[in-house]
Design a protein around this motif. Structure first.
Motif, mmCIF file in Angstrom:
data_model
loop_
_atom_site.group_PDB
_atom_site.id
_atom_site.type_symbol
_atom_site.label_atom_id
_atom_site.label_comp_id
_atom_site.label_asym_id
_atom_site.label_seq_id
_atom_site.Cartn_x
_atom_site.Cartn_y
_atom_site.Cartn_z
ATOM 1 N N LYS A 8 2.920 -5.511 -1.404
ATOM 2 C CA LYS A 8 3.293 -6.935 -1.412
ATOM 3 C C LYS A 8 2.856 -7.630 -0.121
ATOM 4 O O LYS A 8 2.345 -8.750 -0.156
ATOM 5 N N LYS A 9 3.054 -6.955 1.022
ATOM 6 C CA LYS A 9 2.699 -7.542 2.316
ATOM 7 C C LYS A 9 1.196 -7.813 2.422
ATOM 8 O O LYS A 9 0.773 -8.814 2.993
ATOM 9 N N GLU A 22 12.330 6.376 -1.232
ATOM 10 C CA GLU A 22 12.003 5.537 -0.072
ATOM 11 C C GLU A 22 10.488 5.396 0.083
ATOM 12 O O GLU A 22 10.010 4.338 0.472
ATOM 13 N N LYS A 36 9.365 2.802 -2.322
ATOM 14 C CA LYS A 36 9.772 1.477 -1.812
ATOM 15 C C LYS A 36 8.823 0.996 -0.728
ATOM 16 O O LYS A 36 8.404 -0.161 -0.715
ATOM 17 N N LYS A 37 8.495 1.899 0.214
ATOM 18 C CA LYS A 37 7.614 1.521 1.322
ATOM 19 C C LYS A 37 6.194 1.216 0.834
ATOM 20 O O LYS A 37 5.542 0.325 1.364
ATOM 21 N N TRP A 66 5.481 -0.098 -2.071
ATOM 22 C CA TRP A 66 5.564 -1.435 -2.675
ATOM 23 C C TRP A 66 5.661 -2.516 -1.609
ATOM 24 O O TRP A 66 5.077 -3.588 -1.753
ATOM 25 N N GLU A 67 6.390 -2.241 -0.507
ATOM 26 C CA GLU A 67 6.444 -3.214 0.599
ATOM 27 C C GLU A 67 5.038 -3.459 1.142
ATOM 28 O O GLU A 67 4.652 -4.598 1.403
ATOM 29 N N TYR A 68 4.284 -2.369 1.328
ATOM 30 C CA TYR A 68 2.907 -2.473 1.825
ATOM 31 C C TYR A 68 2.032 -3.265 0.847
ATOM 32 O O TYR A 68 1.263 -4.132 1.251
#
Length: 76
Positions: A33-34, A23, A26-27, A29-31
């Motif tokens: 990309k965002k 997790e 994942k977080k 990578w979210e950061y």
């Protein structure tokens, strides 16, 4: 997966509650990309903003393959 507690630098990106390593990745990578931190020409490289630079030990760019090592150094 067992939950691990993120360090102060890592919690700036993923939050401070304990999470499994999967997790956390994942977080991150979210950061990335965002905030458009993925290098435009070489997608394997991650360009650091202010929060990521602290997490990456002062480096302005790291390979995506270094993420697991960086997470390992920043969890308890």
């Amino acid at each position: 997966m067992a939950a691990v507690t993120p360090s102060a630098a890592l919690s700036e990106v993923v939050g401070s509650k304990p999470l499994p390593r999967t997790e956390i990745i994942k977080k991150i990578w979210e950061y990335i990309k965002k905030n458009n931190c993925q290098d435009k020409t070489n997608k394997r490289m991650i360009n650091a903003d202010a929060k990521l630079k602290v997490l990456f030990g002062g480096k302005s760019q790291v390979s995506m393959f270094d993420l697991a090592k960086i997470v390992g150094q920043n969890v308890k």
